[in-house]
Design a protein around this motif. Structure first.
Motif, PDB file in Angstrom:
ATOM      1  N   SER A 108     -10.387  -2.979  -0.283  1.00  0.00           N
ATOM      2  CA  SER A 108      -9.312  -3.515  -1.385  1.00  0.00           C
ATOM      3  C   SER A 108      -9.682  -2.310  -2.629  1.00  0.00           C
ATOM      4  CB  SER A 108      -9.883  -4.851  -1.670  1.00  0.00           C
ATOM      5  OG  SER A 108      -9.238  -5.339  -2.300  1.00  0.00           O
ATOM      6  N   THR A 161      -0.967  -3.934   2.671  1.00  0.00           N
ATOM      7  CA  THR A 161      -2.444  -4.959   2.185  1.00  0.00           C
ATOM      8  C   THR A 161      -2.883  -5.689   3.317  1.00  0.00           C
ATOM      9  OG1 THR A 161      -1.970  -4.981   0.252  1.00  0.00           O
ATOM     10  CG2 THR A 161      -3.113  -5.837   0.877  1.00  0.00           C
ATOM     11  N   CYS A 177      -7.184  -9.674   4.168  1.00  0.00           N
ATOM     12  CA  CYS A 177      -8.305  -9.873   3.548  1.00  0.00           C
ATOM     13  C   CYS A 177      -8.460  -8.499   2.376  1.00  0.00           C
ATOM     14  CB  CYS A 177      -9.241  -8.742   4.385  1.00  0.00           C
ATOM     15  SG  CYS A 177      -8.787  -7.325   3.969  1.00  0.00           S
ATOM     16  N   GLY A 178      -7.388  -8.188   1.557  1.00  0.00           N
ATOM     17  CA  GLY A 178      -6.611  -7.392   0.822  1.00  0.00           C
ATOM     18  C   GLY A 178      -6.970  -5.701   0.751  1.00  0.00           C
ATOM     19  N   GLN A 215      -6.846  -2.225   2.122  1.00  0.00           N
ATOM     20  CA  GLN A 215      -5.272  -1.016   2.104  1.00  0.00           C
ATOM     21  C   GLN A 215      -5.190  -0.154   3.534  1.00  0.00           C
ATOM     22  OE1 GLN A 215      -3.497  -1.009  -1.017  1.00  0.00           O
ATOM     23  NE2 GLN A 215      -4.530  -3.024  -0.703  1.00  0.00           N
TER      24      GLN A 215
END
Length: 586
Positions: free
Chosen positions: A550, A565, A568-569, A571
């Motif tokens: 993230s 995204t 869970c954030g 990338q």
């Protein structure tokens, strides 16, 4: 203060080495004034294979390098033109193929590979000279093309194989580290081996010779040499030759008459330059204010070092269907719980990402590549009475009455395994026609056919790197009379069939492997009377998915690839466009 206001030792900013890769011709701009030393790898285009049955494989492009431990070039000029040689063009009945084209950097010229011998008469039966020489047609007394032509030291290549004197057993083209092999009673001659080089940071093979073609020999198609050499054709099972791999200088595999000439093309060359003390400025420890001011004024003060650990899923293109299912593209992943890849660079990171195309009918899939991870394309399904090809997962053994073999998976071998073998031909062979085997999948081998009936494609594997589970790399369904076999879960195509299964029935074509899954193509279905087939499926294209923590700034090109995204954030960079794209971390 003498050190410009900083108390303590002075550590000046330093430069690392700069590695530049040319896959097409261009200009190398010397990044610094003054002469500096540069290592090089210059590989020319590979020669075309001979385009007749029993023809010779194309010779590899000339291979010249200073790395490691050779004599580096001194670069003093501000710029240098760079020529990357094209591969030789496959011929056609009555027309010879061509030599590869030279690659050039500074004072270094590597000669294109010689084309393979292609007719009974002299000199056409002989291989052509080049960086490495072309292999000969099968005729006794034919001579392989000389390698290292014109001569340089160290040698840039090796000769092609001489004539075998064995009907329709063509010889292989020469490679950077070995001569082409002579055809044998069991197969055409394999291409000479290429050479590995780590100038780019990891070992890659270049300049392998192309394999010779054959017709009567009981073995499979002659392989090309390591380093991008194309495999030779084998008739009458319908195995066509493969082209030399681009940007390796591999020689083209010898074709069969009448066969598709482009499959005999040589691979294009490559030029890689590693220049010492020419990379971005880096600084560590303590430095003086005077130096800070001087470097900032010149616009050369170092940028921050970017470093990130990424998970990966790299799936290659699936193999095309034949009279058995195409093998799934190789499946390699670190998610979850495997070893991630660390990317680092000063000021940012830019790294190429290759998504392999699926194989068209009767051809292997193409590799997908990220950093040090290469997943191999799926092996094509076997032709009528023909063996399946090896690959990430292997193609099934072809429908018919011959005792042929399935293609092996995890080829070349990696750990963990990238795939499984195809299914064997039905137990009717030899004798009554046996059903074609299913293509291998990521988590299971293809099923064996039964007398007349097809084998099911091997199952793929599910992966949640994007945040939700998706299955990839299922094998294609095999070929049989009257029934269709499903492809493996993960995009494998089902085989074709007839509805109803009578001479007047409607042909239902085989399914292609699903795009961006690496699924193998479905096999042709055979009508109950055995007289015709429905058509074959192509392999599905591959995919590369990368997962960074993230907050990591990712971008991709071309723009049809995406960055998203995860819940869970994390990338997620997803590459679905076949060919070479770019991942950028800033």
């Amino acid at each position: 203060m003498a050190n410009g206001g900083i108390i303590g030792p002075v550590v000046d900013p330093t430069r690392g080495d700069l590695t530049t890769t040319f896959t097409v011709s261009g200009t190398y701009n010397n990044p610094l004034a003054g002469p500096l030393q540069a290592d090089y790898l210059v590989v020319a285009g590979g020669g075309a294979g001979g385009i007749t049955t029993g023809g010779g494989g194309g010779g590899a492009g000339g291979y010249r390098t200073s790395f490691p431990g050779g004599t580096a070039l001194t670069l003093a000029s501000p710029s240098y033109p760079v020529t990357v040689g094209a591969g030789g063009t496959g011929g056609s009945p009555g027309v010879a193929g061509t030599n590869g084209s030279p690659s050039i950097f500074s004072t270094i010229t590597s000669t294109g590979g010689g084309y393979g011998g292609w007719q009974n008469c002299t000199p056409q039966k002989n291989g052509a000279p080049g960086g490495s020489g072309g292999g000969t047609r099968y005729n006794g007394g034919a001579t392989g093309g000389t390698g290292n032509s014109p001569p340089v030291s160290p040698s840039q290549g090796n000769p092609g194989g001489n004539g075998s004197g064995i009907a329709y057993a063509g010889s292989g083209g020469g490679g950077a580290s070995a001569a082409g092999n002579v055809g044998t009673p069991t197969s055409g001659g394999a291409g000479g081996a290429g050479s590995p080089n780590s100038i780019s940071g990891s070992a890659v093979f270049y300049a392998g010779g192309g394999g010779g073609s054959t017709v009567c020999q009981p073995g499979g198609p002659a392989p090309g040499g390591s380093g991008g050499g194309g495999s030779g054709a084998k008739e009458p099972i319908g195995a066509i030759s493969t082209a030399g791999t681009d940007n390796t200088g591999g020689g083209g595999g010898a074709g069969a008459n009448p066969g598709p000439a482009p499959a005999s093309n040589g691979g294009s060359g490559i030029v890689i330059i590693n220049q010492e003390l020419a990379g971005p400025i880096q600084a560590s420890g303590v430095w003086s204010m005077n130096d800070v001011y001087g470097y900032v004024k010149c616009g050369e003060w170092p940028k921050r070092t970017v470093s990130v650990d990424v998970d990966y899923l790299v799936v290659a293109g699936g193999g095309g269907g034949g009279y058995s299912g195409g093998g799934a593209g190789g499946y390699r992943t670190s998610f979850p719980g495997g070893t991630k890849i660390t990317l680092s660079g000063v000021g940012g990171i830019s790294i190429p990402v290759t998504v392999g195309a699926g194989g068209t009918t009767d051809t292997d899939g193409n590799p997908s590549i990220f950093s040090t991870i290469t997943s191999t394309g799926g092996g094509k399904g076997g032709a009528l009475n023909g063996s399946g090809n090896p690959g990430g997962s292997g193609g099934g053994a072809g429908y018919g009455c011959a005792a042929v073999t399935a293609g092996t998976g995890n080829s070349p071998p990696v750990s963990p395994s990238q795939g499984n073998s195809g299914g064997a031909v039905g137990t009717g062979a030899p004798g009554p026609s046996g059903g074609g085997g299913g293509g291998g999948g990521a988590s299971a081998a293809g099923s064996q056919g039964t007398p007349q009936a097809p084998g099911v494609g091997g199952a793929g594997s599910a992966n949640s790197i994007t945040g939700s589970p998706v299955s990839y790399s299922g094998g294609g369904g095999g070929s049989g009379r009257g029934t269709s076999a499903p492809g493996g879960v993960g995009g494998g195509g089902a085989s074709g069939y007839y509805s109803p299964n009578t001479p007047s029935g409607t042909a239902i074509p085989a399914e292609n492997g699903t795009a961006n899954t690496g699924g193998g193509g479905g096999a042709a279905g055979v009508r109950l009377d055995g007289n015709t087939n429905t058509g074959k499926g192509s392999g599905g294209s591959g995919i590369v998915i990368l997962r960074a923590p993230s907050g990591t700034a990712l971008s991709v090109s071309p723009g049809t690839n995406t960055v998203t995204t995860a819940p869970c954030g994390a990338q997620i960079a997803t590459f679905t466009v076949t060919g070479v794209g770019t991942l950028t971390v800033s």
